[in-house]
Design a protein around this motif. Structure first.
Motif, PDB file in Angstrom:
ATOM      1  N   MET A  48       0.828  -1.203   0.000  1.00 35.80           N
ATOM      2  CA  MET A  48       0.000   0.000   0.000  1.00 35.80           C
ATOM      3  C   MET A  48       0.863   1.255   0.000  1.00 35.80           C
ATOM      4  N   CYS A  49       1.908   1.263   0.831  1.00 40.06           N
ATOM      5  CA  CYS A  49       2.786   2.432   0.897  1.00 40.06           C
ATOM      6  C   CYS A  49       3.473   2.683  -0.443  1.00 40.06           C
ATOM      7  N   ARG A  50       3.850   1.608  -1.118  1.00 42.70           N
ATOM      8  CA  ARG A  50       4.461   1.775  -2.450  1.00 42.70           C
ATOM      9  C   ARG A  50       3.468   2.375  -3.434  1.00 42.70           C
ATOM     10  N   GLU A  51       2.221   1.978  -3.346  1.00 39.76           N
ATOM     11  CA  GLU A  51       1.195   2.490  -4.263  1.00 39.76           C
ATOM     12  C   GLU A  51       0.944   3.984  -4.044  1.00 39.76           C
TER      13      GLU A  51
ATOM     14  N   ASP B 258      10.898   3.102   4.488  1.00 41.20           N
ATOM     15  CA  ASP B 258      10.234   3.289   3.194  1.00 41.20           C
ATOM     16  C   ASP B 258       8.783   3.734   3.325  1.00 41.20           C
ATOM     17  N   SER B 259       8.119   3.378   4.422  1.00 40.86           N
ATOM     18  CA  SER B 259       6.678   3.634   4.530  1.00 40.86           C
ATOM     19  C   SER B 259       6.347   5.126   4.549  1.00 40.86           C
ATOM     20  N   HIS B 260       7.228   5.932   5.103  1.00 41.15           N
ATOM     21  CA  HIS B 260       6.992   7.374   5.198  1.00 41.15           C
ATOM     22  C   HIS B 260       8.092   8.165   4.489  1.00 41.15           C
ATOM     23  N   ASP B 261       8.713   7.525   3.517  1.00 44.51           N
ATOM     24  CA  ASP B 261       9.857   8.096   2.805  1.00 44.51           C
ATOM     25  C   ASP B 261       9.515   9.420   2.138  1.00 44.51           C
TER      26      ASP B 261
END
Length: 312
Positions: free
Chosen positions: A42-45, A97-100
């Motif tokens: 989801m975070c990547r999307e 990465d989640s809040h990058d």
């Protein structure tokens, strides 16, 4: 029952539906490994990329027992302030990465250095592991930066920032401010938003109970201010605090309660409840007008606290 059809606008509903398409509401019933895979996807999307002029370096803080991964963001227009950013994810999800992209944008818009902290997650590492890592990150920043440090975090990260603020009141270089974004601070779950928004989109009280149980291993940690800062008995001498919560979120009352306790103790605190928004709306800052406005408020709060000023 709360009428979310009236409270939440079309843009926000579209964000909720998009989020649910990647991260279904029943995800907490999956294994931890599956939850992380779903969350990371989801975070990547939702990843929005880096703004121009932001340089990024991934490093680590060495402790006697383990290394804490960090990611450092610097702007070409950098000012002499460090923002220590602690991410959300229920203490079991997320990382560098989640809040990058959030950290990169915060760096770009404030001009401050941002240091994102990849603290240890439960259930592999129970409380107080995440708190200990947040403390170690602050101690590292205090030892390696000779300029002001602002704490900023969302959800679980807001909890950890507040816990660090409570624990560092006697530090020779304590934080100059903290910005807590829809934080879970351990409030009274029998009243307020915990009741009114118990079944809110994006986060429910059932979710909160699950995360708390996982974080503590099921142990009763009542009264532990490093777990829930609202359990503290002293709210004096805390750094200037800006709390920003979502109206449609069971955690919203924590912001109001924390603000009131700080003010009663003689400190400075401001609470904003963002109308019609839901937990996790940082990912909607480019697609939802209300979220965009709120992110601008967050940037403004971080900027002002770093400069030593805020309109109280």
């Amino acid at each position: 029952m709360t009428d979310y059809i009236k409270l939440i606008d079309a843009e926000t509903w579209a964000f909720i539906e998009r989020t649910n398409s990647y991260y279904p509401p029943d995800t907490i019933d999956y294994t931890i490994a599956q939850q992380r895979e779903i969350y990371d996807r989801m975070c990547r999307e939702f990843f929005a990329g880096y703004p121009e002029g932001v340089a990024v370096e991934t490093s680590a803080i060495a402790t006697p027992t383990h290394d804490i991964p960090i990611r450092i963001y610097r702007s070409t227009l950098q000012a002499a302030v460090t923002v220590l950013y602690v991410h959300g994810g229920g203490f079991i999800l997320g990382g560098l990465d989640s809040h990058d992209d959030v950290c990169a944008e915060l760096c770009s818009r404030t001009g401050y250095e941002v240091v994102s902290v990849d603290y240890r997650l439960a259930p592999e590492h129970l409380h107080p592991a995440a708190f200990d890592d947040a403390m170690s990150a602050f101690e590292w920043a205090a030892a390696n930066r000779d300029h002001p440090i602002v704490l900023c975090g969302d959800s679980a990260g807001g909890n950890l920032c507040a816990a660090v603020s409570h624990a560092t009141r006697g530090h020779s270089k304590r934080p100059v401010g903290q910005v807590l974004i829809y934080p879970g601070l351990g409030g009274n779950r029998s009243k307020g938003s915990y009741v009114k928004h118990a079944e809110a989109p994006m986060l429910t009280v059932r979710d909160l109970e699950f995360y708390k149980h996982i974080r503590t291993g099921g142990q009763d940690r009542s009264g532990d201010a490093t777990l829930g800062p609202l359990a503290d008995t002293d709210f004096s001498n805390l750094p200037p605090t800006v709390l920003i919560t979502a109206e449609c979120d069971p955690l919203s009352s924590d912001g109001e309660t924390y603000r009131d306790l700080i003010i009663t103790a003689g400190g400075h605190a401001t609470w904003f409840e963002e109308p019609g928004l839901v937990h996790g709306y940082l990912r909607a800052r480019h697609t939802v007008g209300r979220a965009r406005t709120s992110f601008t408020r967050i940037v403004g709060a971080v900027t002002a606290l770093g400069q030593g000023g805020w309109r109280w």
